[in-house]
Design a protein around this motif. Structure first.
Motif, PDB file in Angstrom:
ATOM      1  N   GLN A  52       0.812  -1.207   0.000  1.00 58.39           N
ATOM      2  CA  GLN A  52       0.000   0.000   0.000  1.00 58.39           C
ATOM      3  C   GLN A  52       0.850   1.264   0.000  1.00 58.39           C
ATOM      4  N   TYR A  53       2.041   1.149   0.503  1.00 57.22           N
ATOM      5  CA  TYR A  53       2.916   2.312   0.608  1.00 57.22           C
ATOM      6  C   TYR A  53       4.267   1.899   0.059  1.00 57.22           C
ATOM      7  N   LEU A  54       4.751   2.577  -0.946  1.00 57.51           N
ATOM      8  CA  LEU A  54       6.025   2.232  -1.582  1.00 57.51           C
ATOM      9  C   LEU A  54       6.619   3.503  -2.157  1.00 57.51           C
ATOM     10  N   HIS A  55       7.649   4.016  -1.496  1.00 59.99           N
ATOM     11  CA  HIS A  55       8.241   5.283  -1.934  1.00 59.99           C
ATOM     12  C   HIS A  55       9.760   5.247  -1.809  1.00 59.99           C
ATOM     13  N   VAL A  56      10.409   5.946  -2.740  1.00 56.79           N
ATOM     14  CA  VAL A  56      11.841   6.192  -2.629  1.00 56.79           C
ATOM     15  C   VAL A  56      11.998   7.429  -1.759  1.00 56.79           C
ATOM     16  N   THR A  57      12.790   7.319  -0.706  1.00 55.65           N
ATOM     17  CA  THR A  57      12.979   8.457   0.203  1.00 55.65           C
ATOM     18  C   THR A  57      14.337   9.127   0.031  1.00 55.65           C
TER      19      THR A  57
END
Length: 130
Positions: free
Chosen positions: A113-118
């Motif tokens: 549900q949550y997948l981000h490059v930080t």
């Protein structure tokens, strides 16, 4: 027949292969080679220390290329976020799988549900071939 130094041909005592002068030069040359290797190693450590993670909130890459990235992910049923490193290609001109501009090499699960490059950083320089 006289025993001679294999390097310079000078007569040497029996049982030796190298004269004292050539042996000294070889040790000095080894020390110089060692110092050169040590300097290269120190330079590599300094360059690695200079290379830091860049938050995507601070800036994004200027060039379409492959980068080392930090990916944060979470499923609905999980309480904690998962933080992983990955190698990803950044291309703002194409539809990316993560944040619409990153394509990773890990097969991320579609159910996340949550997948981000930080964060990101350039890949290190590959070793030189011989």
């Amino acid at each position: 027949m006289d025993n001679r130094c294999v390097c310079c041909g000078e007569i040497i005592p029996e049982g030796r292969q190298v004269c004292p002068n050539c042996e000294k030069k070889a040790k000095e040359r080894d020390a110089i080679d060692f110092c050169g290797e040590l300097c290269a190693f120190a330079e590599d450590i300094i360059n690695r220390a200079k290379q830091k993670w860049i938050p995507v909130t601070e800036r994004l890459p200027e060039v379409v290329d492959t980068y080392l990235v930090v990916v944060v992910s979470k499923y609905d049923y999980e309480k904690e976020y998962s933080i992983d490193t990955d190698v990803a290609t950044y291309n703002p001109h194409e539809d990316g799988y993560i944040d619409n501009c990153w394509n990773t090499y890990i097969d991320w699960d579609e159910g996340q549900q949550y997948l981000h490059v930080t964060h990101w950083m350039p890949l290190p320089t590959p070793p030189k071939g011989e």
